[in-house]
Motif scaffolding. Structure first.
Motif, PDB file in Angstrom:
ATOM      1  N   LYS A 166     -91.036 -64.316 -52.935  1.00  0.00           N
ATOM      2  CA  LYS A 166     -89.739 -64.272 -52.272  1.00  0.00           C
ATOM      3  C   LYS A 166     -88.672 -64.042 -53.341  1.00  0.00           C
ATOM      4  O   LYS A 166     -88.483 -64.849 -54.236  1.00  0.00           O
ATOM      5  CB  LYS A 166     -89.488 -65.591 -51.529  1.00  0.00           C
ATOM      6  CG  LYS A 166     -88.531 -65.409 -50.368  1.00  0.00           C
ATOM      7  CD  LYS A 166     -88.393 -66.704 -49.589  1.00  0.00           C
ATOM      8  CE  LYS A 166     -87.260 -66.643 -48.594  1.00  0.00           C
ATOM      9  NZ  LYS A 166     -85.958 -66.413 -49.176  1.00  0.00           N
ATOM     10  N   GLN A 167     -88.010 -62.902 -53.259  1.00  0.00           N
ATOM     11  CA  GLN A 167     -87.027 -62.557 -54.289  1.00  0.00           C
ATOM     12  C   GLN A 167     -85.687 -62.248 -53.655  1.00  0.00           C
ATOM     13  O   GLN A 167     -85.614 -61.740 -52.547  1.00  0.00           O
ATOM     14  CB  GLN A 167     -87.491 -61.286 -55.035  1.00  0.00           C
ATOM     15  CG  GLN A 167     -88.803 -61.438 -55.747  1.00  0.00           C
ATOM     16  CD  GLN A 167     -88.634 -61.947 -57.158  1.00  0.00           C
ATOM     17  OE1 GLN A 167     -87.564 -62.410 -57.534  1.00  0.00           O
ATOM     18  NE2 GLN A 167     -89.695 -61.871 -57.942  1.00  0.00           N
ATOM     19  N   ASP A 168     -84.628 -62.519 -54.394  1.00  0.00           N
ATOM     20  CA  ASP A 168     -83.295 -62.157 -53.923  1.00  0.00           C
ATOM     21  C   ASP A 168     -83.169 -60.648 -53.868  1.00  0.00           C
ATOM     22  O   ASP A 168     -83.672 -59.957 -54.734  1.00  0.00           O
ATOM     23  CB  ASP A 168     -82.210 -62.604 -54.923  1.00  0.00           C
ATOM     24  CG  ASP A 168     -82.120 -64.101 -54.996  1.00  0.00           C
ATOM     25  OD1 ASP A 168     -82.597 -64.768 -54.071  1.00  0.00           O
ATOM     26  OD2 ASP A 168     -81.575 -64.589 -56.004  1.00  0.00           O
ATOM     27  N   THR A 169     -82.454 -60.155 -52.848  1.00  0.00           N
ATOM     28  CA  THR A 169     -82.056 -58.752 -52.910  1.00  0.00           C
ATOM     29  C   THR A 169     -80.914 -58.662 -53.915  1.00  0.00           C
ATOM     30  O   THR A 169     -80.013 -59.493 -53.909  1.00  0.00           O
ATOM     31  CB  THR A 169     -81.580 -58.277 -51.535  1.00  0.00           C
ATOM     32  OG1 THR A 169     -82.710 -58.286 -50.663  1.00  0.00           O
ATOM     33  CG2 THR A 169     -81.011 -56.867 -51.598  1.00  0.00           C
ATOM     34  N   MET A 170     -81.005 -57.666 -54.784  1.00  0.00           N
ATOM     35  CA  MET A 170     -79.957 -57.537 -55.791  1.00  0.00           C
ATOM     36  C   MET A 170     -79.127 -56.290 -55.500  1.00  0.00           C
ATOM     37  O   MET A 170     -79.595 -55.344 -54.874  1.00  0.00           O
ATOM     38  CB  MET A 170     -80.557 -57.407 -57.194  1.00  0.00           C
ATOM     39  CG  MET A 170     -81.431 -58.572 -57.620  1.00  0.00           C
ATOM     40  SD  MET A 170     -80.532 -60.139 -57.792  1.00  0.00           S
ATOM     41  CE  MET A 170     -79.924 -59.976 -59.459  1.00  0.00           C
ATOM     42  N   VAL A 171     -77.881 -56.312 -55.978  1.00  0.00           N
ATOM     43  CA  VAL A 171     -77.048 -55.128 -55.874  1.00  0.00           C
ATOM     44  C   VAL A 171     -76.799 -54.594 -57.274  1.00  0.00           C
ATOM     45  O   VAL A 171     -76.506 -55.358 -58.191  1.00  0.00           O
ATOM     46  CB  VAL A 171     -75.713 -55.463 -55.175  1.00  0.00           C
ATOM     47  CG1 VAL A 171     -74.653 -54.411 -55.481  1.00  0.00           C
ATOM     48  CG2 VAL A 171     -75.921 -55.560 -53.671  1.00  0.00           C
ATOM     49  N   PRO A 220     -76.764 -60.868 -57.360  1.00  0.00           N
ATOM     50  CA  PRO A 220     -77.443 -61.100 -56.087  1.00  0.00           C
ATOM     51  C   PRO A 220     -76.611 -60.487 -54.959  1.00  0.00           C
ATOM     52  O   PRO A 220     -75.378 -60.508 -55.025  1.00  0.00           O
ATOM     53  CB  PRO A 220     -77.474 -62.623 -55.962  1.00  0.00           C
ATOM     54  CG  PRO A 220     -77.326 -63.132 -57.357  1.00  0.00           C
ATOM     55  CD  PRO A 220     -76.476 -62.130 -58.068  1.00  0.00           C
ATOM     56  N   ALA A 221     -77.292 -59.963 -53.926  1.00  0.00           N
ATOM     57  CA  ALA A 221     -76.585 -59.223 -52.876  1.00  0.00           C
ATOM     58  C   ALA A 221     -75.527 -60.064 -52.182  1.00  0.00           C
ATOM     59  O   ALA A 221     -74.462 -59.571 -51.833  1.00  0.00           O
ATOM     60  CB  ALA A 221     -77.594 -58.702 -51.855  1.00  0.00           C
ATOM     61  N   ILE A 230     -69.177 -48.841 -56.435  1.00  0.00           N
ATOM     62  CA  ILE A 230     -70.226 -48.519 -55.477  1.00  0.00           C
ATOM     63  C   ILE A 230     -71.380 -49.474 -55.699  1.00  0.00           C
ATOM     64  O   ILE A 230     -71.808 -49.671 -56.834  1.00  0.00           O
ATOM     65  CB  ILE A 230     -70.728 -47.084 -55.698  1.00  0.00           C
ATOM     66  CG1 ILE A 230     -69.659 -46.107 -55.226  1.00  0.00           C
ATOM     67  CG2 ILE A 230     -72.030 -46.836 -54.943  1.00  0.00           C
ATOM     68  CD1 ILE A 230     -69.699 -44.837 -55.976  1.00  0.00           C
ATOM     69  N   GLY A 231     -71.839 -50.108 -54.634  1.00  0.00           N
ATOM     70  CA  GLY A 231     -72.952 -51.041 -54.770  1.00  0.00           C
ATOM     71  C   GLY A 231     -74.183 -50.499 -54.067  1.00  0.00           C
ATOM     72  O   GLY A 231     -74.102 -50.050 -52.924  1.00  0.00           O
ATOM     73  N   VAL A 232     -75.317 -50.519 -54.750  1.00  0.00           N
ATOM     74  CA  VAL A 232     -76.568 -50.078 -54.133  1.00  0.00           C
ATOM     75  C   VAL A 232     -77.463 -51.302 -53.950  1.00  0.00           C
ATOM     76  O   VAL A 232     -77.781 -51.991 -54.909  1.00  0.00           O
ATOM     77  CB  VAL A 232     -77.271 -49.030 -55.012  1.00  0.00           C
ATOM     78  CG1 VAL A 232     -78.563 -48.561 -54.344  1.00  0.00           C
ATOM     79  CG2 VAL A 232     -76.346 -47.845 -55.277  1.00  0.00           C
ATOM     80  N   MET A 233     -77.832 -51.565 -52.693  1.00  0.00           N
ATOM     81  CA  MET A 233     -78.726 -52.689 -52.378  1.00  0.00           C
ATOM     82  C   MET A 233     -80.118 -52.398 -52.894  1.00  0.00           C
ATOM     83  O   MET A 233     -80.718 -51.373 -52.528  1.00  0.00           O
ATOM     84  CB  MET A 233     -78.889 -52.825 -50.869  1.00  0.00           C
ATOM     85  CG  MET A 233     -77.813 -53.499 -50.128  1.00  0.00           C
ATOM     86  SD  MET A 233     -77.699 -55.229 -50.401  1.00  0.00           S
ATOM     87  CE  MET A 233     -76.307 -55.486 -49.299  1.00  0.00           C
ATOM     88  N   CYS A 234     -80.664 -53.259 -53.685  1.00  0.00           N
ATOM     89  CA  CYS A 234     -82.024 -53.055 -54.171  1.00  0.00           C
ATOM     90  C   CYS A 234     -82.892 -54.201 -53.691  1.00  0.00           C
ATOM     91  O   CYS A 234     -83.118 -55.170 -54.426  1.00  0.00           O
ATOM     92  CB  CYS A 234     -82.051 -52.965 -55.687  1.00  0.00           C
ATOM     93  SG  CYS A 234     -81.112 -51.568 -56.316  1.00  0.00           S
ATOM     94  N   SER A 235     -83.348 -54.110 -52.436  1.00  0.00           N
ATOM     95  CA  SER A 235     -84.278 -55.133 -51.976  1.00  0.00           C
ATOM     96  C   SER A 235     -85.598 -54.866 -52.693  1.00  0.00           C
ATOM     97  O   SER A 235     -85.893 -53.715 -53.036  1.00  0.00           O
ATOM     98  CB  SER A 235     -84.437 -55.063 -50.464  1.00  0.00           C
ATOM     99  OG  SER A 235     -84.520 -53.715 -50.055  1.00  0.00           O
ATOM    100  N   ASP A 266     -73.702 -50.079 -50.133  1.00  0.00           N
ATOM    101  CA  ASP A 266     -74.622 -49.369 -49.251  1.00  0.00           C
ATOM    102  C   ASP A 266     -75.425 -50.388 -48.458  1.00  0.00           C
ATOM    103  O   ASP A 266     -76.127 -51.218 -49.031  1.00  0.00           O
ATOM    104  CB  ASP A 266     -75.525 -48.503 -50.139  1.00  0.00           C
ATOM    105  CG  ASP A 266     -76.887 -48.312 -49.535  1.00  0.00           C
ATOM    106  OD1 ASP A 266     -76.947 -47.826 -48.403  1.00  0.00           O
ATOM    107  OD2 ASP A 266     -77.887 -48.646 -50.197  1.00  0.00           O
ATOM    108  N   ARG A 267     -75.265 -50.375 -47.139  1.00  0.00           N
ATOM    109  CA  ARG A 267     -75.989 -51.361 -46.336  1.00  0.00           C
ATOM    110  C   ARG A 267     -77.016 -50.691 -45.422  1.00  0.00           C
ATOM    111  O   ARG A 267     -77.419 -51.259 -44.416  1.00  0.00           O
ATOM    112  CB  ARG A 267     -75.009 -52.166 -45.483  1.00  0.00           C
ATOM    113  CG  ARG A 267     -74.080 -52.988 -46.315  1.00  0.00           C
ATOM    114  CD  ARG A 267     -73.061 -53.708 -45.481  1.00  0.00           C
ATOM    115  NE  ARG A 267     -71.886 -53.965 -46.275  1.00  0.00           N
ATOM    116  CZ  ARG A 267     -71.767 -54.987 -47.112  1.00  0.00           C
ATOM    117  NH1 ARG A 267     -72.741 -55.842 -47.246  1.00  0.00           N
ATOM    118  NH2 ARG A 267     -70.677 -55.144 -47.826  1.00  0.00           N
TER     119      ARG A 267
END
Lengths: 314, 292
Positions: free
Chosen positions: A156-161, A220-221, A273-278, A310-311
């Motif tokens: 279980k990891q945090d989604t990071m931006v 973290p996101a 600009i933020g890119v979600m990196c799940s 980016d969501r």
């Protein structure tokens, strides 16, 4: 001549040793008292810091942690010195004492010099940092982004931006106000990011300087919105100080565009600009920067300070 | 004292200023901040609220942010802007390592209250007059007597003599300074502020708060600080070293020119704000007496 600050409550070097070290090219600075020396190294950081272990009120730990947490000072080597005995240095928890070198005040001068030299040499090897902002540069940035992409998806990891930042109309600003002030603005943006990311994301955050007016941050996101909002608010509060009064009031300045034509530009602003990196979404940092490049056009077309995260769901 | 002697004294004081890294302040405010930084959820902004209520800590913060290392020489003049650039960890270190008066005298508390009062009035007038950046004016008001802290902390023997001289001869501290040191606190404070790279918008009001007409720049700011300094003394809040209210420069008043109604509004507003301030300062001094 390496500049060395010494923070101690007792004397770590004999008079003779001090003279010999100076002859060897070390510029030693001893503060009158602890708070004075701390002030002096914070305003004019030396090349190396020598600090006595077990200062009153655990000041040694406080100072060491401040330095290592401050991204702009993090590269400064710290040498921990024990006055009482040698043994207490050997069983330390290095997370608690994130120092680069140790010695015993009673050791020979030869040993002390060797250890100081080594500590200074080691830093040269990791100098990927941007000389203007002292922030980590491209090698570290790539390493950090890659590290969040390859995280194990099963855990279980945090989604990071991953956030990309740049200063709008920076080139005309530089042409109008000159490089020195342009550099100040870049340092200002760097300081704002470091402080906001530190405060919001603590140890999970990262800030790097790609070069010029381009920065990257990782958080973290769930912290990304707050970070962007605070950074933009702080930037808006500070940017007027870097614009001359008349132009500040007019809300714009005159400079030349890329083709060399005179043009009016709005007061310098920031785009983020933020890119979600799940975990598992992207394999390679190239994909992340590609998403960012697509979004950049949209954000850049809007006037003033803006951020866009980016969501999209895959 | 002969001219030669005072010239030597001036020189000696100037030399002394070169080595001043930090000034001490009153213990209770440092004690409070030290407690605050222990809190894991503490933010730079919350620390700032307390820091901007102390002339020494505020100038220390500004010294740091305007230093060559941080790279914004003579640019930053307010606590809130300094906080954004320095960040929590640096501010925490500044607090943990700040020095305090080993023995807190009644006059230290008096000067602290005087400075806070002057800041309060300066910012009220700035807002009333629609001057941009009232926070900057408030900072100038807060640190206008920095020179007095320097004399108290760095020249303790001269300080005692100044007080005795002023009392014995029934003159103001400024006059005693001129007589015994050949230099007055506005000049001392401005020297230090300049050496610390603070912006001219702060250095000049420190230097000319007794004679704003002579200021080369920022005459309006100097006039406000000048008037606020006089008004706070007149209102009897705090203690700036002697019981005298300095004379008001006519040209400064011309610059501020509050009409009868405006003046009444200002005084009404100040009455409330001063009550709040008294609440704040007495809380501090009460607690410190308990601890002592």
């Amino acid at each position: 001549m390496p500049k060395v600050n010494v923070i101690s409550s007792s004397s770590l070097f004999t008079e003779e040793e001090t003279a010999l070290l100076t002859a060897k090219g070390f510029e030693l600075m001893f503060g009158g008292d602890i708070s004075e020396s701390v002030n002096s190294f914070l305003s004019q950081p030396p090349d190396l810091l020598i600090i006595e272990k077990d200062l009153p009120a655990a000041m040694d730990k406080t100072i060491i942690h401040t330095i290592t947490k401050n991204l702009q000072l993090a590269l400064m080597p710290i040498v921990l010195v024990s006055v009482k005995d040698k043994e207490s240095l050997f069983c330390l928890d290095w997370n608690e004492y994130p120092v680069d070198e140790i010695f015993f005040a009673g050791a020979s001068l030869q040993e002390k010099i060797a250890r100081l030299d080594l500590a200074l040499k080691r830093v040269e090897k990791v100098a990927d940092n941007n000389p203007l902002t002292k922030l980590p540069g491209n090698t570290s940035i790539l390493r950090h982004i890659q590290a969040i992409l390859v995280r194990d998806q099963n855990e279980k990891q945090d989604t990071m931006v991953v956030g990309y930042v740049d200063i709008d109309n920076f080139k005309p600003y530089n042409d109008r106000y000159g490089f020195a002030r342009g550099d100040e603005v870049i340092r200002m943006v760097a300081r704002i990011f470091v402080n906001v990311v530190n405060e919001e994301a603590k140890l999970k955050g990262f800030v790097g300087h790609i070069g010029g007016d381009d920065f990257v941050f990782i958080s973290p996101a769930d912290k990304a919105d707050t970070i962007c909002q605070k950074v933009l608010a702080n930037f808006s509060a500070l940017i007027p100080l870097f614009i001359d009064e008349e132009e500040r009031e007019a809300g714009c300045f005159i400079s030349v565009d890329r083709r060399g034509n005179k043009q009016t530009f709005p007061i310098t602003s920031l785009s983020i600009i933020g890119v979600m990196c799940s975990p598992g979404r992207y394999q390679h940092y190239g994909e992340v920067s590609q998403v960012a490049a697509q979004m950049k056009k949209k954000v850049k077309s809007l006037p003033g300070n803006n951020y866009l995260i980016d969501r999209r769901k895959d | 004292m002969t001219d030669e002697l005072t010239e030597a004294k001036r020189h000696q004081i100037k030399e002394r200023l070169k080595n001043i890294q930090s000034l001490p302040t009153i213990p209770p405010i440092v004690a409070k901040l030290n407690k605050m930084v222990e809190d894991e959820d503490m933010t730079a902004t919350r620390l700032g609220v307390v820091i901007e209520r102390d002339q020494v800590l505020t100038s220390k913060l500004l010294k740091m942010v305007n230093s060559s290392f941080f790279g914004f020489p003579q640019r930053i003049s307010t606590v809130s802007n300094a906080l954004v650039l320095l960040g929590f960890n640096v501010i925490k270190t500044l607090i943990v390592t700040s020095s305090i008066f080993e023995v807190m005298q009644a006059s230290d508390v008096g000067l602290w209250e005087h400075s806070l009062g002057c800041a309060l009035i300066s910012s009220s007038i700035a807002r009333k007059k629609g001057i941009k950046n009232p926070e900057e004016i408030s900072t100038a008001g807060l640190i206008h007597d920095l020179g007095k802290v320097v004399v108290r902390a760095e020249l303790p023997e001269d300080f005692q003599q100044l007080i005795q001289y002023a009392e014995k001869n029934n003159v103001s501290i400024s006059e005693a300074e001129q007589k015994l040191l050949g230099i007055m606190h506005p000049e001392i404070g401005a020297w230090l502020a300049k050496q610390w790279n603070l912006p001219p918008r702060l250095v000049i009001p420190i230097r000319f708060h007794h004679n704003p007409e002579q200021a080369p720049e920022f005459k309006d700011v100097c006039a406000i600080i000048h008037f606020s300094n006089i008004l706070i003394r007149g209102l009897g809040f705090g203690y700036a070293g002697d019981p005298w209210v300095p004379p008001l420069e006519h040209s400064a008043w011309e610059k501020i020119k509050l009409g009868k109604n405006e003046m009444k509004e200002l005084l009404d507003e100040l009455e409330l704000k001063l009550l709040e301030l008294i609440d704040f300062t007495s809380d501090f001094t009460k607690n410190s007496k308990k601890e002592a």
